[in-house]
Design an enzyme around this catalytic site. Structure first.
Site, PDB file in Angstrom:
ATOM      1  N   SER A 183       1.047  -0.900   0.185  1.00 49.94           N
ATOM      2  CA  SER A 183       0.058   0.085   0.248  1.00 49.94           C
ATOM      3  C   SER A 183       0.419   0.672  -0.016  1.00 49.94           C
ATOM      4  CB  SER A 183      -1.156  -0.305   0.819  1.00 49.94           C
ATOM      5  OG  SER A 183      -0.443   0.298   2.224  1.00 49.94           O
ATOM      6  N   ASP A 215      -0.982  -1.721  -4.228  1.00 48.27           N
ATOM      7  CA  ASP A 215      -2.305  -1.312  -3.765  1.00 48.27           C
ATOM      8  C   ASP A 215      -2.845   0.326  -4.155  1.00 48.27           C
ATOM      9  OD1 ASP A 215      -4.396  -2.192  -2.696  1.00 48.27           O
ATOM     10  OD2 ASP A 215      -4.116  -1.918  -0.708  1.00 48.27           O
TER      11      ASP A 215
END
Ligand code: G3H
Ligand code: 13P
Ligand code: ZN
Length: 284
Positions: free
Chosen positions: A50, A82
């Site tokens: 992420s 992500d």
């Protein structure tokens, strides 16, 4: 084994009606927990980084750790970005050896989301890298993308069809009632909408915010066409619960390995459980 793209794992998932788990990673213990679980379950697996992970560990560590784990893996491993926030970031991931990227343009108006996502797809596909797009806003908080509950809105099936046709994304993240982070109550998913999105797009669909979603809802989403499922929060919870347990039992413990080792094992158990629920166990 080198990394594979989303297409390589999601094609079989769609054909055989299961979903591949996409697990968020931030450090060595989490990488090991995910890859060991995948090996033990004989499951294809997606490790994803992420915005927070890239800030915390840095892209060099993220790629090096996952490369080290994948080198000896005998199951297919995808290295995926992500909720990517820009074209530049997607390009940086390509350069560092990611096999897949998500470009999350869901905060933009449809035309802009299409144009920005398409830019990423053109270069990524030329480089043999897959792309996940997002349409509709998934509730909860993510780094750099803060979505208030009131702003969150669901994916429109007609728009989804236009989005997939225009961008040629390999997978589409949909907003059908899930949210990132822990749920206050039980999440209610809009399965009729999910079915309409699947029928209109034919795309590989992705369920974000799947931590805390009841097993029955997960199974139903897979039946309808979800073939990639993102899990982060439940892994964090397992990890932290175990680390706290060690320290509660032995407040004088100072060896990080004695704290992080059990935390990793607890996380691994949750990952294996999810792989069985998603039906990807035994598919590699
Ligand atoms: O999509 C959200 C994930 O849970 C990642 O969150 O940016 O705090 O790592 P993070
Ligand atoms: P949860 O943290 O709710 O499991 O969501 C993970 C996710 O969607 C990552 O993109
Ligand atoms: Zn997400």
């Amino acid at each position: 084994m080198s990394f594979v793209t989303l297409n390589e794992v999601l094609a079989d998932a769609q054909k055989r009606h299961y979903a591949v788990g996409a697990f968020n990673t931030n450090n060595m213990e989490i990488v090991q927990a995910i890859v060991e679980a995948a090996e033990e379950e004989r499951a294809p697996v997606i490790l994803q980084a992420s915005q927070g992970a890239l800030k915390y560990a840095g892209i060099r560590y993220i790629t090096a750790m996952i490369q080290a784990a994948a080198q000896n893996a005998t199951v297919p491993v995808v290295l995926h970005l992500d909720h990517g926030t820009s074209f530049a970031q997607a390009m940086q991931c390509l350069r560092h050896g990611f096999s897949s990227v998500m470009f999350d343009g869901s905060k933009y108006p449809l035309a802009e989301n299409i144009a920005l996502t398409r830019q990423v797809v053109e270069v990524a596909h030329a480089m043999g890298v897959s792309v996940e797009g997002e349409l509709g806003r998934i509730g909860g908080t993510e780094d750099d993308i803060s979505v208030e509950e009131k702003d969150a809105f669901f994916t429109d099936p007609e728009e989804a069809a236009d989005f997939v046709a225009a961008t040629e994304v390999d997978a589409l993240a949909v907003a059908i009632g899930t949210a990132h982070g822990p749920y206050k109550g039980e999440p209610v998913l809009d399965f009729a909408r999910l079915k309409a999105i699947k029928e209109k797009t034919g795309a590989a669909l992705v369920l974000h915010g799947a931590s805390g979603v009841p097993a029955e809802s997960i199974k139903k989403a897979i039946e309808i066409g979800v073939c990639k499922i993102n899990i982060d929060t439940e892994l964090r919870q397992a990890f932290t619960r175990a680390a706290k347990g060690v320290l509660a039992e032995n407040p004088d413990e100072i060896d990080p390995r004695k704290i992080l080792g059990p935390a990793k094992e607890a996380m691994k158990a949750v990952i294996k459980e999810k792989m069985r629920l998603f039906g990807c166990s035994g598919k590699a």
